[in-house]
Enzyme design. Sequence first.
Site, short mmCIF file in Angstrom:
data_model
loop_
_atom_site.label_atom_id
_atom_site.label_comp_id
_atom_site.label_asym_id
_atom_site.label_seq_id
_atom_site.Cartn_x
_atom_site.Cartn_y
_atom_site.Cartn_z
N HIS A 17 -62.03 -25.78 -22.52
CA HIS A 17 -61.42 -23.95 -22.86
C HIS A 17 -60.83 -23.89 -23.79
O HIS A 17 -60.16 -22.78 -24.95
CB HIS A 17 -61.52 -23.14 -21.14
CG HIS A 17 -62.43 -23.63 -20.82
ND1 HIS A 17 -62.39 -23.75 -18.34
CD2 HIS A 17 -63.58 -22.85 -19.88
CE1 HIS A 17 -63.23 -24.10 -18.18
NE2 HIS A 17 -64.16 -23.73 -19.17
N LYS A 41 -69.73 -16.30 -5.76
CA LYS A 41 -69.38 -17.16 -5.75
C LYS A 41 -68.04 -17.85 -5.09
O LYS A 41 -66.51 -17.57 -5.21
CB LYS A 41 -69.22 -18.24 -7.46
CG LYS A 41 -69.05 -19.33 -8.12
CD LYS A 41 -68.94 -19.24 -8.91
CE LYS A 41 -69.21 -20.70 -9.94
NZ LYS A 41 -68.81 -20.39 -11.38
N ARG A 92 -71.65 -28.45 -25.44
CA ARG A 92 -70.01 -29.69 -25.05
C ARG A 92 -71.54 -30.83 -25.86
O ARG A 92 -71.56 -31.66 -25.73
CB ARG A 92 -70.43 -30.06 -23.58
CG ARG A 92 -68.69 -28.83 -23.23
CD ARG A 92 -68.45 -29.00 -21.55
NE ARG A 92 -69.83 -28.46 -21.05
CZ ARG A 92 -70.28 -28.12 -19.84
NH1 ARG A 92 -69.20 -28.76 -19.16
NH2 ARG A 92 -71.11 -27.81 -19.25
N SER A 129 -65.26 -27.63 -15.42
CA SER A 129 -64.13 -27.48 -14.38
C SER A 129 -65.33 -27.83 -12.85
O SER A 129 -64.16 -28.40 -12.32
CB SER A 129 -64.12 -25.78 -14.10
OG SER A 129 -63.67 -25.24 -15.26
#
Length: 164
Positions: A17, A41, A92, A129
Site C-alpha cells: 500500500h 466488515k 498486483r 492484508s
Amino acid sequence: MSTAVCPGSFDPVTNGHLDIVSRAATVYDQVIVAILVNPAKSVVFSVDERIAMLEAAAARLQLGNVAVLSFEGLLVDFCREQDARVIVKGLRAATDFDYELAMAQMNSTLSGVETAFLATSPQWSFLSSSLIKEVVRFGGDVSSLVPPEVADGLQQRLAHRADH
C-alpha cells in the site's frame, strides 16, 4: 492543483500500500489516503488506529503531500467532496485488473472520476492484508512486510490465535 484518492480498508496497511501511495505522491499535488468505514466488515484495527498508522508511515516516508481521511458510502461522493478527479489503485496481478476495471468504469459512469492504475512493485506483488493477518495468526513474522507499528499491533492482537 491535482488531487488523487487512494482508497482501501487498510486493515492493516502493508508496504505494498505504501509503495502505491508513495509513487502516487510523486505524480499528484495531493494524495488522500481514504479509509473506507464499513460497519459490516470485521476488522482488526479501528478506523482511528488505521488513520494513526498511515499518518505515522507517511511521516516516516516524508510524504508531505499525503493526507489520511476516512469515509462512508460511495467513493465517488467522497472524491467529489475532496475535489479529487482521479482514484489511484494498485494492481498486483491480472485478477486484480478484472475487478478493478469494472469498478473504474462504474465510478467514471457515476461521476466522471477517472481511475489510474499503478502496477505494484514486484517485491510487494504478493502482499495482501488478508494474507498478512493469516501469517501472523499462525505465528509468522511479517515485520519486513508492514510498517513497524503495524507489525507490533498485529503481534499483540493476532499472534498464535490460529484457533480463532
